[in-house]
Design a protein around this motif. Structure first.
Motif: not given
Length: 301
Positions: A202-205, A212-214, A218-222
């Protein structure tokens, strides 16, 4: 009449004050188990289809509430009439946790082809909308609820030890309070963890670059967080199970505590954790060996 009412209100206030103090004390003592419970349950729901994550967490949460609805009255009954039975039951639960940890490791590393086939089957079930995902998830939910029962039993047993000697109403109130607090805390956090990727997406969009960076971070860390929790969950089985077994033998438990105090907080804490894990691994391997021998004996028959 007014004096009697004031005395009653004073008694109620005293009981509530005792309940509050004892609940805080019990929560502090069970905090370590709470962390293990969180790791184990987050691990159990990993790999579930995105729209099924919260229903699976809710199903396990309901199972946990049922576990505690059984354990709280059972703990009160055992503490009142059979206090000598608390330790043996905890020892059985600890041995079972160690067995589950060893079984997971053995299945993953000694039966790689079977493990890969199971993972592949689950991935196909997650990807294929035609497959009844709820049916596939039933085993996962059952396993999570079964593990929760052992950890819940330890939480309730620790709480029972904290309130032992208190009036029955105080014991009951603290046990119910801890049961609800731990359930809401664990499964609320698990629900948040498993939905991290959705929050990241949601944040990346979003429109601004910072969001978007956050989101991408999060997507990379999840996935790494879920893998870490999976490892932590297996380790927790040995730490918690081994800890129960060590403290179930009073002489050994007191010796470990005395050594930890003499060695200092850091070295003593790490050393006692290492000992608990070692005892857990050895105990789990022994139980697993016995179970496998029994299985082979039944197959031959």
């Amino acid at each position: 009449m007014a004096t009697s009412l004031l005395l009653l209100l004073d008694d109620i206030a005293t009981v509530l004050d005792d309940v509050s103090i004892l609940t805080k004390l019990a929560a502090k003592k069970t905090a370590g188990v709470l962390g293990d419970d969180l790791a184990l349950n987050a691990q159990q729901v990993s790999g579930v289809k995105a729209e099924r994550e919260l229903p699976v967490v809710w199903a396990v949460c309901k199972g946990s509430l049922i576990n505690k609805a059984i354990l709280v009255p059972a703990a009160l009954a055992i503490g009142t009439w059979l206090p000598w039975l608390v330790t043996p039951l905890l020892m059985i639960g600890g041995a079972f946790l160690c067995f589950e940890g060893c079984e997971k490791l053995a299945h993953k590393f000694l039966h790689k082809e079977e493990h890969a086939a199971e993972v592949s089957k689950h991935e196909r079930a997650v990807a294929d909308p035609a497959i009844d995902v709820v049916a596939v998830e039933k085993d996962k939910i059952k396993g999570a609820v079964r593990t929760d029962f052992i950890l819940s039993a330890e939480i309730i047993a620790i709480t029972l030890g904290t309130v032992q000697g208190q009036p029955f109403v105080t014991q009951l109130s603290v046990l119910i309070g801890i049961a609800l607090l731990m359930t809401v805390g664990v499964y609320g956090l698990v629900a948040g963890i498993v939905k991290l990727d959705d929050a990241g997406l949601h944040l990346s969009q979003r429109g601004d670059a910072g969001s978007r960076a956050l989101g991408r971070a999060i997507l990379a860390a999840a996935p790494w967080l879920m893998k870490g929790l999976s490892v932590a969950g297996t380790a927790a089985m040995f730490l918690v199970g081994g800890g129960i077994l060590v403290h179930g033998v009073p002489a050994l438990g007191h010796a470990v505590e005395a050594w930890a105090v003499d060695a200092g907080s850091l070295v003593g804490g790490l050393g006692s954790m290492g000992l608990n894990a070692g005892v857990g691994i050895v105990a789990g391997a022994i139980v697993l060996g016995v179970v496998e021998l029994v299985k082979k004996a039944f197959k031959k028959r």
